[in-house]
Design a protein around this motif. Structure first.
Motif: not given
Length: 338
Positions: A117-142
């Motif tokens: 009661l009153g406690e919490f647990t946290h998780f962090e999931l990175p959103i970074l890699y995209e296999r279909n991106s030309p340079n491999g990154y999700v945010f591949a262009r401006p």
């Protein structure tokens, strides 16, 4: 007549205000749900990045009023279809798609946690890699990307599945310039992006690039993840343990608010434990207990956490480890960590 005209003007002004505010309301970056006394909250850690920089999906599970501990929350924290984390990304000028990170479609195991009661647990999931991106990154262009998230979960082992979601959120991606652009050139490519998403590499070329960015370009947004991955990878070899620990300590010092801060401290603790230096391991475990007690691995279900603390709470509550004579009291049988 004048009163009626003024009324019309007020109504028109209200409608224009509502129309102008609608996109802002729709583009929230946080969502929460409450079921059977358990609050589940999700948020994106930022809404503006440079090309190649990740965002993190942060999940926090809090026991607000649930009377039972067991089964507070259960979910499969993976991205592919069939798992419980559904992130949709719409790049500028393109259709939206489901984000899968580096994972393949499969049936992944879930986790179950029980907060008091009153406690919490946290998780962090990175959103970074995209296999279909030309340079491999999700945010591949401006440009402006639209990202949304939905997490399905089970609360208190209820037969009814519940969910938490973040409405479509505008993520502004900018072109890197100056030293930031110079740093990105060192890690641009699918192999580099994949290593950052997996948080591991044994490729000397990639490891060297991450180390260079972490040390020579520490003022750029790519440095934290490069430092974390390089430091963690180096601790896995006997030759690189001390250098890896040094990098992780520097990571924690420079970026204490980073989503992987607790992970870095835990990796230092784990490295000392696996090398047999139980005294240093205990120091770092208690440091993590003091600075991030709600880390997902700070639980009795974790054999190492039970060995150092949670398996003997009455003894630990009486006095802290620094009040003991060395060697500090630990159970006789050392666990074999998973």
């Amino acid at each position: 007549m004048l009163d009626r005209l003024a009324s019309w003007r007020r109504a028109a002004a209200w409608m224009l205000a509502a129309i102008s505010l609608a996109p802002l309301c729709a583009f929230a970056q946080r969502g929460s749900s409450f079921h059977l006394g358990i609050e589940v909250a999700m948020e994106f850690d930022r809404t503006e990045v440079v090309v190649g920089e990740p965002i993190f999906l942060k999940i926090t599970v809090t026991n607000r009023s649930a009377p039972l501990i067991i089964g507070n929350f259960a979910a499969s924290l993976h991205f592919p279809e069939g798992s419980d984390v559904e992130v949709k990304i719409q790049p500028p000028g393109e259709l939206a798609y489901r984000y899968m990170a580096h994972e393949e479609p499969a049936v992944y195991s879930g986790i179950e946690i029980g907060n008091k009661l009153g406690e919490f647990t946290h998780f962090e999931l990175p959103i970074l890699y995209e296999r279909n991106s030309p340079n491999g990154y999700v945010f591949a262009r401006p440009g402006e990307y639209i990202v949304s998230a939905r997490l399905s979960h089970t609360i208190m082992r209820d037969n009814t599945r519940t969910f938490t979601e973040i409405p479509p959120t505008r993520i502004v991606v900018r072109e890197p310039t100056g030293r930031t652009a110079e740093a990105f050139r060192l890690i641009e490519g699918k192999d580099y992006a994949l290593a950052l998403q997996q948080q591991f590499t044994d490729n000397p070329k990639i490891l060297n690039a991450f180390t260079t960015v972490a040390e020579k370009f520490a003022d750029t947004p790519y440095a934290p993840m490069c430092a974390y991955v390089a430091g963690s990878a180096k601790t896995l070899t006997q030759k690189g343990q001390q250098e890896g620990i040094k990098m992780l300590r520097e990571f924690a010092r420079r970026w204490p608010n980073h989503p992987f801060y607790g992970n870095a401290i835990y990796n230092i603790f784990y490295t000392y434990h696996m090398s047999g230096n139980l005294e240093r391991a205990q120091e770092w475990f208690y440091y993590l207990l003091d600075t991030d007690p709600h880390h997902r691995l700070m639980r009795e279900e974790n054999k190492l956490a039970a060995y150092y603390y949670y398996g003997r709470l009455e003894e630990a509550a009486a006095r802290r480890w620094w009040l003991y004579e060395k060697p500090w009291a630990l159970p006789r049988q050392t666990p074999n960590p998973q």
